[in-house]
Write a protein that holds these residues in place. Structure first.
Motif, mmCIF file in Angstrom:
data_model
loop_
_atom_site.group_PDB
_atom_site.id
_atom_site.type_symbol
_atom_site.label_atom_id
_atom_site.label_comp_id
_atom_site.label_asym_id
_atom_site.label_seq_id
_atom_site.Cartn_x
_atom_site.Cartn_y
_atom_site.Cartn_z
ATOM 1 N N ARG A 55 0.959 -1.427 -0.026
ATOM 2 C CA ARG A 55 -0.138 0.046 0.101
ATOM 3 C C ARG A 55 0.919 1.380 -0.090
ATOM 4 O O ARG A 55 0.705 2.209 -0.811
ATOM 5 N N LYS A 56 1.795 1.143 0.910
ATOM 6 C CA LYS A 56 2.586 2.421 0.858
ATOM 7 C C LYS A 56 3.980 2.493 0.228
ATOM 8 O O LYS A 56 4.838 3.575 0.109
ATOM 9 N N GLY A 57 4.489 1.289 -0.162
ATOM 10 C CA GLY A 57 5.863 1.230 -0.895
ATOM 11 C C GLY A 57 7.035 1.152 -0.065
ATOM 12 O O GLY A 57 6.903 1.062 1.040
ATOM 13 N N ARG A 58 7.973 1.758 -0.381
ATOM 14 C CA ARG A 58 9.447 1.460 0.271
ATOM 15 C C ARG A 58 9.405 2.644 1.185
ATOM 16 O O ARG A 58 9.211 3.635 0.812
ATOM 17 N N ARG A 59 9.861 2.293 2.601
ATOM 18 C CA ARG A 59 10.278 3.330 3.510
ATOM 19 C C ARG A 59 11.652 3.939 3.167
ATOM 20 O O ARG A 59 12.483 3.324 2.479
ATOM 21 N N PRO A 60 11.965 5.133 3.734
ATOM 22 C CA PRO A 60 13.195 5.768 3.770
ATOM 23 C C PRO A 60 14.259 4.603 4.483
ATOM 24 O O PRO A 60 15.289 4.553 3.945
ATOM 25 N N GLN A 61 14.001 3.853 5.543
ATOM 26 C CA GLN A 61 14.823 3.110 6.046
ATOM 27 C C GLN A 61 15.122 1.688 5.264
ATOM 28 O O GLN A 61 16.171 1.247 5.393
ATOM 29 N N ASP A 62 14.202 1.655 4.110
ATOM 30 C CA ASP A 62 14.606 0.328 3.356
ATOM 31 C C ASP A 62 15.705 0.823 2.167
ATOM 32 O O ASP A 62 16.012 -0.073 1.692
ATOM 33 N N ARG A 63 15.628 1.973 2.143
ATOM 34 C CA ARG A 63 16.810 2.508 1.058
ATOM 35 C C ARG A 63 18.172 2.815 1.495
ATOM 36 O O ARG A 63 18.424 3.138 2.662
ATOM 37 N N THR A 64 19.139 2.327 0.772
ATOM 38 C CA THR A 64 20.499 2.767 1.229
ATOM 39 C C THR A 64 20.930 3.938 0.793
ATOM 40 O O THR A 64 21.921 4.819 1.760
ATOM 41 N N ASP A 65 20.225 4.675 -0.025
ATOM 42 C CA ASP A 65 20.779 6.185 -0.518
ATOM 43 C C ASP A 65 19.748 7.142 0.539
ATOM 44 O O ASP A 65 19.852 8.372 0.074
ATOM 45 N N ALA A 66 18.915 6.834 1.305
ATOM 46 C CA ALA A 66 18.078 7.764 1.742
ATOM 47 C C ALA A 66 18.935 8.704 2.818
ATOM 48 O O ALA A 66 19.946 8.329 3.571
#
Length: 133
Positions: A55-66
């Motif tokens: 529903r909400k997609g990837r969170r910033p915690q899931d990305r390495t470039d965040a």
């Protein structure tokens, strides 16, 4: 939440397999029931995390470039006041008392409990209808 969904999915598979093997080899209903309940709880958390991810997609915690600033802003909606938790607790207390004193009191408690749970569930159901996400 994709990682969490996979993690709890693995835990659910482990408990499901353990419950099947344990139930087959030991014929112990209590241990098998405990393992089945553990499987159900892990599967429920896995399902919730997977649906939240879809529903909400990837969170910033899931990305390495965040960056840290990517996670700013309001996180969730928390209501200021609600009478439904008190009604739910009252219904649960009456239902538990009804187990001791009789079916009639238990049924009243279940009715109050059901109303409280439905009230909490649908209290803000139309809140996001006019807002775009």
């Amino acid at each position: 939440m994709k990682v969490e969904a996979l993690l709890f999915g693995g835990v659910a598979v482990f408990f499901g397999g353990s419950a099947a093997l344990y139930g087959f080899w030991s014929a112990d209903p209590a241990g098998t029931a405990a393992l089945v309940v553990a499987f159900a709880m892990a599967a429920l958390v896995s399902f919730f995390c997977a649906m939240h991810y879809r529903r909400k997609g990837r969170r910033p915690q899931d990305r390495t470039d965040a960056e840290v600033a990517d996670n700013t802003g309001p996180l969730e909606f928390f209501p200021a006041q609600s009478p439904w938790p008190v009604i739910t607790a009252l219904g649960f207390a009456v239902a538990c008392t009804g187990v001791v004193y009789g079916l009639w009191l238990f049924l009243i408690g279940v009715g109050v409990l059901a109303r409280g749970v439905l009230g909490m569930t649908f209290q803000y159901a139309a809140r996001g209808a006019d807002q775009e996400e």
